[in-house]
Design a protein around this motif. Structure first.
Motif, PDB file in Angstrom:
ATOM      1  N   ALA A 118     -23.743  28.432  20.188  1.00 47.24           N
ATOM      2  CA  ALA A 118     -25.064  28.763  20.722  1.00 47.24           C
ATOM      3  C   ALA A 118     -25.324  30.270  20.687  1.00 47.24           C
ATOM      4  CB  ALA A 118     -25.202  28.241  22.150  1.00 47.24           C
ATOM      5  N   ALA A 119     -24.263  31.051  20.753  1.00 39.54           N
ATOM      6  CA  ALA A 119     -24.376  32.515  20.691  1.00 39.54           C
ATOM      7  C   ALA A 119     -24.399  33.023  19.247  1.00 39.54           C
ATOM      8  CB  ALA A 119     -23.233  33.160  21.459  1.00 39.54           C
ATOM      9  N   ASP A 120     -24.450  32.100  18.295  1.00 38.60           N
ATOM     10  CA  ASP A 120     -24.561  32.438  16.869  1.00 38.60           C
ATOM     11  C   ASP A 120     -23.306  33.124  16.322  1.00 38.60           C
ATOM     12  OD1 ASP A 120     -26.089  32.073  14.623  1.00 38.60           O
ATOM     13  OD2 ASP A 120     -27.189  33.967  14.832  1.00 38.60           O
ATOM     14  N   VAL A 121     -22.138  32.650  16.774  1.00 38.72           N
ATOM     15  CA  VAL A 121     -20.880  33.239  16.326  1.00 38.72           C
ATOM     16  C   VAL A 121     -20.719  33.160  14.809  1.00 38.72           C
ATOM     17  CG1 VAL A 121     -19.461  31.154  16.600  1.00 38.72           C
ATOM     18  CG2 VAL A 121     -18.413  33.411  16.869  1.00 38.72           C
ATOM     19  N   GLN A 122     -21.304  32.138  14.179  1.00 40.53           N
ATOM     20  CA  GLN A 122     -21.147  31.983  12.729  1.00 40.53           C
ATOM     21  C   GLN A 122     -21.738  33.163  11.955  1.00 40.53           C
ATOM     22  OE1 GLN A 122     -22.712  29.771  14.703  1.00 40.53           O
ATOM     23  NE2 GLN A 122     -24.821  29.601  13.999  1.00 40.53           N
ATOM     24  N   ARG A 123     -22.633  33.906  12.561  1.00 39.76           N
ATOM     25  CA  ARG A 123     -23.198  35.082  11.895  1.00 39.76           C
ATOM     26  C   ARG A 123     -22.309  36.302  12.049  1.00 39.76           C
ATOM     27  NH1 ARG A 123     -29.326  35.719  11.502  1.00 39.76           N
ATOM     28  NH2 ARG A 123     -28.470  37.806  11.365  1.00 39.76           N
ATOM     29  N   LYS A 124     -21.368  36.242  12.979  1.00 37.74           N
ATOM     30  CA  LYS A 124     -20.534  37.405  13.269  1.00 37.74           C
ATOM     31  C   LYS A 124     -19.097  37.266  12.773  1.00 37.74           C
ATOM     32  CE  LYS A 124     -23.162  38.576  17.449  1.00 37.74           C
ATOM     33  NZ  LYS A 124     -24.187  39.282  16.799  1.00 37.74           N
ATOM     34  N   ARG A 181     -13.077  27.344  11.244  1.00 37.89           N
ATOM     35  CA  ARG A 181     -12.224  27.690  12.379  1.00 37.89           C
ATOM     36  C   ARG A 181     -12.339  26.726  13.550  1.00 37.89           C
ATOM     37  NH1 ARG A 181     -10.106  32.603  11.486  1.00 37.89           N
ATOM     38  NH2 ARG A 181     -11.094  33.767   9.827  1.00 37.89           N
ATOM     39  N   THR A 182     -13.460  26.047  13.699  1.00 41.19           N
ATOM     40  CA  THR A 182     -13.635  25.185  14.858  1.00 41.19           C
ATOM     41  C   THR A 182     -12.653  24.014  14.813  1.00 41.19           C
ATOM     42  OG1 THR A 182     -15.304  23.724  13.910  1.00 41.19           O
ATOM     43  CG2 THR A 182     -16.087  25.761  14.918  1.00 41.19           C
ATOM     44  N   ILE A 196      -8.610  34.994  20.752  1.00 42.28           N
ATOM     45  CA  ILE A 196      -7.748  34.135  21.566  1.00 42.28           C
ATOM     46  C   ILE A 196      -7.640  32.749  20.926  1.00 42.28           C
ATOM     47  CG2 ILE A 196      -7.452  33.031  23.822  1.00 42.28           C
ATOM     48  CD1 ILE A 196      -6.847  36.106  23.682  1.00 42.28           C
ATOM     49  N   LEU A 197      -8.726  32.233  20.393  1.00 42.07           N
ATOM     50  CA  LEU A 197      -8.652  30.924  19.718  1.00 42.07           C
ATOM     51  C   LEU A 197      -7.702  30.970  18.530  1.00 42.07           C
ATOM     52  CD1 LEU A 197     -12.394  29.811  19.827  1.00 42.07           C
ATOM     53  CD2 LEU A 197     -10.529  29.232  21.410  1.00 42.07           C
ATOM     54  N   PRO A 250      -5.289  30.604   5.259  1.00 43.38           N
ATOM     55  CA  PRO A 250      -4.960  31.956   5.746  1.00 43.38           C
ATOM     56  C   PRO A 250      -5.990  32.470   6.758  1.00 43.38           C
ATOM     57  CG  PRO A 250      -5.987  32.126   3.603  1.00 43.38           C
ATOM     58  CD  PRO A 250      -5.860  30.643   3.908  1.00 43.38           C
ATOM     59  N   LEU A 251      -6.297  31.668   7.769  1.00 40.64           N
ATOM     60  CA  LEU A 251      -7.335  32.035   8.723  1.00 40.64           C
ATOM     61  C   LEU A 251      -6.970  33.266   9.551  1.00 40.64           C
ATOM     62  CD1 LEU A 251      -8.509  28.501   9.873  1.00 40.64           C
ATOM     63  CD2 LEU A 251      -9.646  30.076   8.302  1.00 40.64           C
TER      64      LEU A 251
END
Length: 190
Positions: free
Chosen positions: A53-59, A66-67, A103-104, A140-141
């Motif tokens: 919701a915070a638009d992490v995919q853009r950052k 990763r999810t 952290i994730l 290689p995340l």
């Protein structure tokens, strides 16, 4: 120093707390592994929703890869576990979203050892419920995330650090709520 190293040093105490909090879950038993997955679900599911919701995919690079929500939901269903009540997610500064992902990714690194523990279980049901721990371990995340993190402007470091601490606290609270010993004590008191 790099942003990644600075973040690692500044959160070392939190890493230790996470390791301690989840070390008490017996991952080779159905009850212990179920509690572990439940604790992670209570934190990860609302957290990933908040980040999306915070638009992490853009950052953050490769967020869609990763999810681990789908993998965790699969494992809960595999063991017949309900989706637990969510731990409250604090407001995370959009400039710090990368610290939350840090952290994730640390937890994904820890999953390697946890997966090895589950694999030693005599309970075959556990072996069929390891997607969450195994999810994308072959990619290689960590390397791509580390490279991205080290490219971040040093002025963002306080927001990254705050978010990393917030996410650690979310997982610590979930571990405390769903720790097998606490659950057993609650059941015995009832």
């Amino acid at each position: 120093m790099t942003t990644r190293i600075d973040l690692k040093l500044a959160t070392a105490d939190r890493h230790e707390a996470l390791d301690q909090a989840f070390s008490g879950f017996a991952l080779t038993t159905l009850s212990g592994y179920s509690a572990f997955l439940t604790a992670h679900a209570a934190a990860l599911l609302p957290l990933e929703a908040h980040l999306a919701a915070a638009d992490v995919q853009r950052k953050v690079p490769d967020w869609a890869v990763r999810t681990r929500k789908a993998a965790l939901l699969h494992d809960l269903a595999q063991l017949g576990l309900p989706v637990p009540a969510a731990v409250e997610i604090p407001a995370i500064d959009p400039e710090g979203l990368g610290g939350a992902v840090y952290i994730l990714e640390i937890l994904r690194q820890s999953a390697r050892g946890q997966l090895r523990q589950v694999a030693t279980s005599a309970d075959e049901r556990l072996h069929a419920a390891t997607r969450y721990l195994a999810e994308h371990q072959d990619l290689p995340l960590w390397n791509s995330y580390s490279a991205w993190l080290d490219e971040q402007d040093a002025a963002r470091f306080p927001a990254l650090l705050t978010a990393a601490r917030q996410v650690t606290d979310v997982f610590l609270l979930a571990a405390q709520r769903h720790h097998p010993e606490r659950l057993l004590a609650t059941m015995q008191a009832a």
